[in-house]
Design an enzyme around this catalytic site. Structure first.
Site, PDB file in Angstrom:
ATOM      1  N   SER A  14      -8.427  38.704  41.273  1.00 48.99           N
ATOM      2  CA  SER A  14      -7.313  39.111  42.140  1.00 48.99           C
ATOM      3  C   SER A  14      -7.304  38.504  43.536  1.00 48.99           C
ATOM      4  CB  SER A  14      -7.282  40.633  42.265  1.00 48.99           C
ATOM      5  OG  SER A  14      -6.741  41.206  41.112  1.00 48.99           O
ATOM      6  N   SER A  19      -3.995  40.299  41.782  1.00 49.97           N
ATOM      7  CA  SER A  19      -3.206  41.352  42.362  1.00 49.97           C
ATOM      8  C   SER A  19      -2.970  41.219  43.875  1.00 49.97           C
ATOM      9  CB  SER A  19      -3.905  42.694  42.113  1.00 49.97           C
ATOM     10  OG  SER A  19      -5.103  42.789  42.864  1.00 49.97           O
ATOM     11  N   LYS A  27      -4.639  44.082  52.727  1.00 48.01           N
ATOM     12  CA  LYS A  27      -4.141  44.492  51.409  1.00 48.01           C
ATOM     13  C   LYS A  27      -4.007  46.009  51.381  1.00 48.01           C
ATOM     14  CE  LYS A  27      -5.159  43.844  46.458  1.00 48.01           C
ATOM     15  NZ  LYS A  27      -6.139  43.334  45.465  1.00 48.01           N
TER      16      LYS A  27
END
Lengths: 96, 492
Positions: free
Chosen positions: B181, B157, B78
């Site tokens: 997330s 997210s 990420k």
């Protein structure tokens, strides 16, 4: 209690150091008011005698020896700066 | 030859060990898949050269008999984890071009254990969002499609991480979870996502959103994969004072398949008004599966559940407004300045140009609730309610070993939906936020399909630092649910 007017939003934007246009202030006043309305329901919770919970980590902050563990990395510290001069960050003039 | 992008992490690990293929071959297969699926925008930065180089080093290490737990396994990272020398953006314009001079603790652990980085996965800007529609680098598209064929959000997210794993563009990915997330995008993309206990993984080198909530975790194809990967991410780190000084257990060994006699709690407050029929059905099915496996199902009560979202949307923006004060256009990141501007002008212009709408909204809400005259009414009040929520879980865990609930109130929705009102978007996190506020481990795994043929996740919440129970129950639920559906283009 929580309807925000344009002047309040202007003040928050200044405290946040974010430039917002006049139209932006109106839009944000609506958005922020909706968010504050949404969190308003917390007011009905009885928290009498309740300590604020700042962290779930059940830890006392660890101590270590007071000694230098890094340093001498000036180039690394400056490598992502938008503007540097003579090994320093460059800021706009702050003293007249 | 088998399609290497369809392997699980465990299968690939075993295949590499047997010499069926090399890490270079495995990595090349994934790089090809990334290229083929670029339209999904799962990655902000692809690092093919670095990946091949890391794979070569890994193959050489293995040849010398020196293989780590993640040896040769290609993963997505990420783009919230700082990676040395590789652009790290947090999906924000303000960090465009930022190349950290250091490696986050979690990624260095993964790389030390042999993992290969394919690239930096897309996300919501500064991890603020539930649909991956707030990234400066564009929306991520879910590999799954509904019957009408519209482009769907991957959740957020960690949307790029979830899409990459679901779409065969990485064997696994790192995610971070502040209010859901990891778990919510895992649910939307039909994969497994594990948010560990707060303090299990170091936050050092992870771009901060809300420091009392942020936690890194694995996003994988199976529960076993999550156990393997967590083992390489977790552990005490002196550089994060909230990281727990605890030994890392062998998480994979927890997957015994035996949950007989365990007590599973069903929180009645999660039966929210207007819960879609297919979500309650999914939940009931999950309860039946655990009961069939010999667990005892018990009703529990978490009375302050309905206040969790309100608490979160005070606490998280407050912490964000403080954390994001560091983006000053000075030390790193974008600077906007005109001739004759003051320091304040430079700050305000840089931050206005660098932050997107949702990030600006959250900074301002946070600034407001922390400002003089409002601190007690909002921020302090929220911290007290947070303790009530924490105590609810502590009471429930006096009676049960784990809690079962849905992960999200719906399946993935179309890109553009829920954008008209920020509060509508926040409601996606209704089932994930409470465990975040209490710092508890939560696992989402795919357990069924919606009427549209889209994946739906169930969530298991555990006691602090008891990821092992969560994984054990998750493994049993995974076998019983036998979720085999694959997204469009990934069949067979």
């Amino acid at each position: 209690m929580s309807s925000l007017d344009k002047e309040t939003v202007r003040r928050i934007a200044y405290l946040s150091r974010i430039n917002v246009s006049e139209e932006g202030l109106t839009e944000l006043a609506g958005d922020l008011t909706r968010i504050l309305d949404f969190v308003e329901e917390l007011q009905e919770v009885d928290v009498e005698g309740c300590e604020p919970l700042t962290s779930v980590a059940d830890l006392t902050l660890p101590l270590r020896k007071d000694e230098v563990t890094d340093g001498n990395i000036q180039q690394k510290v400056l490598s992502n700066a938008p503007m540097t001069d003579a090994g320093c960050f460059v800021v706009p003039k702050v003293v007249e | 030859m088998t399609d290497l992008t369809k392997l699980t992490l465990a299968e690939a690990r075993d295949g590499l060990a047997k010499g069926d293929y090399t890490s270079v071959e495995l990595t090349q297969a994934h790089l090809k898949s990334m290229e083929a699926h670029r339209n999904l925008n799962a990655y902000i930065t692809e690092t093919p050269d670095k990946a091949i180089e890391m794979a070569k080093v890994s193959d050489a290490k293995r040849a010398k008999g020196d293989a780590g737990n993640m040896e040769g396994l290609p993963i997505a990272v990420k783009d919230l984890f700082c990676t040395e020398g590789v652009q790290t953006t947090a999906a924000s314009h303000i960090l465009e071009g930022f190349k950290p001079e250091y490696e986050s603790t979690v990624t260095s652990k993964l790389f030390d254990n042999g993992a290969v980085m394919l690239g930096k996965a897309n996300l919501d800007e500064f991890a603020m969002g539930s649909a991956n529609t707030s990234s400066y680098y564009g929306n991520v598209i879910n590999p799954w499609k509904g019957k009408d064929g519209k482009n769907l959000v991957p959740g957020g997210s960690s949307g790029g991480s979830a899409a990459a794993v679901a779409g065969g563009m990485a064997l696994a990915a790192t995610g971070t979870d502040t209010g859901g997330s990891i778990r919510q995008p895992a649910s939307y993309c039909g994969i497994v996502g594990l948010k560990p206990t707060y303090g299990r993984c170091s936050r050092w080198g992870v771009v901060a959103f809300a420091s009392s909530l942020d936690q890194a975790g694995p996003m994988t194809k199976t529960v076993r994969d999550a156990a393997i990967m967590l083992g390489s991410m977790a552990g005490h780190d002196a550089k994060d004072s909230t990281s727990a000084p605890m030994a890392v257990p062998d998480f994979e060994a927890a997957l015994t398949g035996d949950i007989r006699g365990m007590k599973i709690g069903i929180p009645k407050e999660y039966r929210v008004d207007g819960m879609p029929e297919e979500i309650s059905k999914l939940w009931e099915n999950g309860v039946a599966m655990l009961r069939d496996a010999g667990a005892e199902v018990v009703d529990v009560t978490l009375p302050h559940t309905k206040y969790a979202l309100g608490t979160y949307y005070i606490v998280a923006p407050a912490e964000a407004s403080s954390n994001l004060a560091r983006y000053d256009g000075l030390r790193y990141g974008q600077r906007v300045m005109d001739e004759g501007d003051s320091l304040d002008d430079m700050y305000s212009k840089s931050r206005a140009a660098g932050f997107g709408k949702e990030v600006q909204r959250r900074i301002m809400i946070g600034t407001y609730v922390l400002s003089a005259g409002y601190y007690d009414a909002y921020y302090n009040k929220a911290l007290k309610v947070r303790r009530r929520i924490y105590e609810d879980f502590a009471n429930a865990f006096g009676k049960v070993d784990a809690i079962l609930a849905p992960t999200a109130p719906s399946a993935a929705f179309a890109i553009g939906e829920n954008e008209d009102d920020p509060v509508k978007m926040y409601l996606n996190d209704v089932f994930t936020v409470p465990a975040s506020l209490a710092g508890l481990p939560g696992l989402s795994l795919p357990a069924g399909l919606s009427s549209e043929g889209l994946p739906l996740g169930l969530q298991l919440i555990g006691k602090p630092f008891d990821e092992e129970t969560v994984l054990r129950v998750g493994g049993v639920l995974e076998s019983a649910a036998n979720f085999t559906a694959k997204p469009f283009g990934q069949e067979g």
